[in-house]
Design a protein around this motif. Structure first.
Motif, PDB file in Angstrom:
ATOM      1  N   ALA A   1       0.808  -1.224   0.000  1.00  0.00           N
ATOM      2  CA  ALA A   1       0.000   0.000   0.000  1.00  0.00           C
ATOM      3  C   ALA A   1       0.837   1.268   0.000  1.00  0.00           C
ATOM      4  CB  ALA A   1      -0.921   0.014   1.225  1.00  0.00           C
ATOM      5  N   ALA A   2       2.150   1.150  -0.143  1.00  0.00           N
ATOM      6  CA  ALA A   2       3.028   2.305   0.043  1.00  0.00           C
ATOM      7  C   ALA A   2       2.795   3.424  -0.960  1.00  0.00           C
ATOM      8  CB  ALA A   2       4.489   1.866  -0.018  1.00  0.00           C
ATOM      9  N   ARG A   3       2.142   3.142  -2.091  1.00  0.00           N
ATOM     10  CA  ARG A   3       1.948   4.174  -3.114  1.00  0.00           C
ATOM     11  C   ARG A   3       0.557   4.784  -3.097  1.00  0.00           C
ATOM     12  NH1 ARG A   3       5.491   3.079  -8.566  1.00  0.00           N
ATOM     13  NH2 ARG A   3       7.454   2.592  -7.518  1.00  0.00           N
ATOM     14  N   THR A   4      -0.339   4.313  -2.243  1.00  0.00           N
ATOM     15  CA  THR A   4      -1.607   5.017  -2.085  1.00  0.00           C
ATOM     16  C   THR A   4      -1.342   6.350  -1.403  1.00  0.00           C
ATOM     17  OG1 THR A   4      -2.057   3.997   0.060  1.00  0.00           O
ATOM     18  CG2 THR A   4      -2.832   2.830  -1.894  1.00  0.00           C
ATOM     19  N   VAL A   5      -2.201   7.328  -1.623  1.00  0.00           N
ATOM     20  CA  VAL A   5      -1.902   8.693  -1.179  1.00  0.00           C
ATOM     21  C   VAL A   5      -1.700   8.804   0.336  1.00  0.00           C
ATOM     22  CG1 VAL A   5      -2.774  11.059  -1.060  1.00  0.00           C
ATOM     23  CG2 VAL A   5      -2.981   9.756  -3.181  1.00  0.00           C
ATOM     24  N   PRO A   6      -2.624   8.316   1.177  1.00  0.00           N
ATOM     25  CA  PRO A   6      -2.391   8.454   2.624  1.00  0.00           C
ATOM     26  C   PRO A   6      -1.122   7.745   3.084  1.00  0.00           C
ATOM     27  CG  PRO A   6      -4.667   7.840   2.171  1.00  0.00           C
ATOM     28  CD  PRO A   6      -3.915   7.660   0.910  1.00  0.00           C
ATOM     29  N   ALA A   7      -0.906   6.521   2.565  1.00  0.00           N
ATOM     30  CA  ALA A   7       0.280   5.771   2.972  1.00  0.00           C
ATOM     31  C   ALA A   7       1.556   6.438   2.473  1.00  0.00           C
ATOM     32  CB  ALA A   7       0.190   4.339   2.459  1.00  0.00           C
ATOM     33  N   ALA A   8       1.521   6.969   1.246  1.00  0.00           N
ATOM     34  CA  ALA A   8       2.700   7.632   0.693  1.00  0.00           C
ATOM     35  C   ALA A   8       3.060   8.886   1.491  1.00  0.00           C
ATOM     36  CB  ALA A   8       2.473   7.986  -0.767  1.00  0.00           C
ATOM     37  N   LEU A   9       2.050   9.614   1.956  1.00  0.00           N
ATOM     38  CA  LEU A   9       2.325  10.786   2.794  1.00  0.00           C
ATOM     39  C   LEU A   9       2.943  10.368   4.128  1.00  0.00           C
ATOM     40  CD1 LEU A   9      -0.848  12.957   2.094  1.00  0.00           C
ATOM     41  CD2 LEU A   9       1.501  13.371   1.309  1.00  0.00           C
TER      42      LEU A   9
END
Length: 262
Positions: free
Chosen positions: A232-240
């Protein structure tokens, strides 16, 4: 979000912390809370945790508590004219209360508590990240002053840029050590040249920059090794959260550099 976008977010947050460090504790407080809040919002998604809203609320609460406690300690020490070295003495107490809150959160869950151990472990890890981030508020109170924060943050940004490449970790790790050390040294020299070194000698600024930069290289490389494996590292919340976590983790390290090397 792509790795380059994540690195850009790290750069923006680092710039915010660097500028806020010159504004005093009351300006640093919301900046540190913002960094911690980004970690809190994305942490459950990044680790695919159950009870995500409760975990996020818990991490936000710990972020605010740690930041407020550090701000109060710095302001109290300044008003009394006492030694500033003990301003992080509250951190173990905040961490202990946060641990109890993590268990209380699990008791309040109404979903049958699946993956209980995983949920508690991840929540406590996130709490450690945001508590360490509160140390940024104390960094300007060291002998180095507010200029120490941009030196450390410059090394973090440089190593984050290297980590955003597609190079394998076996290459990124050594390169980050070199790039981080060089960026820290250049930033330390720039501080002296621009007249912001205060009572600290040029030699100490250079050494502190190299040590802080090498530490940033190790931190960012290790964080890439951990986070890049998460789906999930590239989804927006996770990436932030991926972008904000190294900045939060570096807070205590920056304070140690200011206390021990400068």
């Amino acid at each position: 979000m792509s790795p380059s976008a994540t690195a850009t977010a790290t750069f923006a947050l680092a710039g915010l912390l660097g500028l806020a460090s010159f504004g005093g504790p009351w300006v640093l407080l919301p900046a540190v809370v913002l960094v911690g809040a980004l970690v809190a919002v994305g942490w459950p998604d990044l680790l695919d945790l159950p009870a995500r809203r409760g975990t996020t609320a818990l991490l936000v609460l710990v972020t605010v508590a740690a930041a407020v406690a550090t701000t109060a300690a710095v302001l109290t020490a300044r008003s009394r004219g006492t030694e500033i070295a003990g301003v992080l003495g509250h951190a173990p107490a905040v961490a202990a209360l946060a641990l109890l809150a993590a268990f209380a959160h699990q008791l309040l869950r109404r979903d049958g508590r699946p993956r209980l151990v995983e949920s508690v472990t991840a929540a406590v890890a996130g709490q450690a990240v945001v508590v360490l981030g509160s140390a940024w508020i104390a960094v300007p109170s060291t002998y180095a002053g507010a200029t120490l924060a941009p030196v450390v943050l410059a090394a973090l940004v440089a190593t984050a840029a290297v980590s955003a490449t597609t190079w394998p970790l076996r290459v990124v790790g050594p390169v980050n050590l070199l790039v981080g050390g060089a960026a820290g040294w250049l930033a330390g020299v720039a501080v002296v040249v621009l007249g912001g070194g205060g009572i600290v000698s040029e030699g100490r600024w250079a050494v502190a920059g190299i040590v802080a930069g090498a530490g940033a290289g190790v931190l960012v490389s290790a964080w890439r090794a951990l986070s890049s494996r998460l789906p999930a590292a590239r989804t927006v919340p996770a990436a932030l959260a991926v972008a904000a976590a190294p900045l939060a983790l570096a807070g205590a390290g920056a304070y140690l550099v200011g206390r021990l090397l400068l």
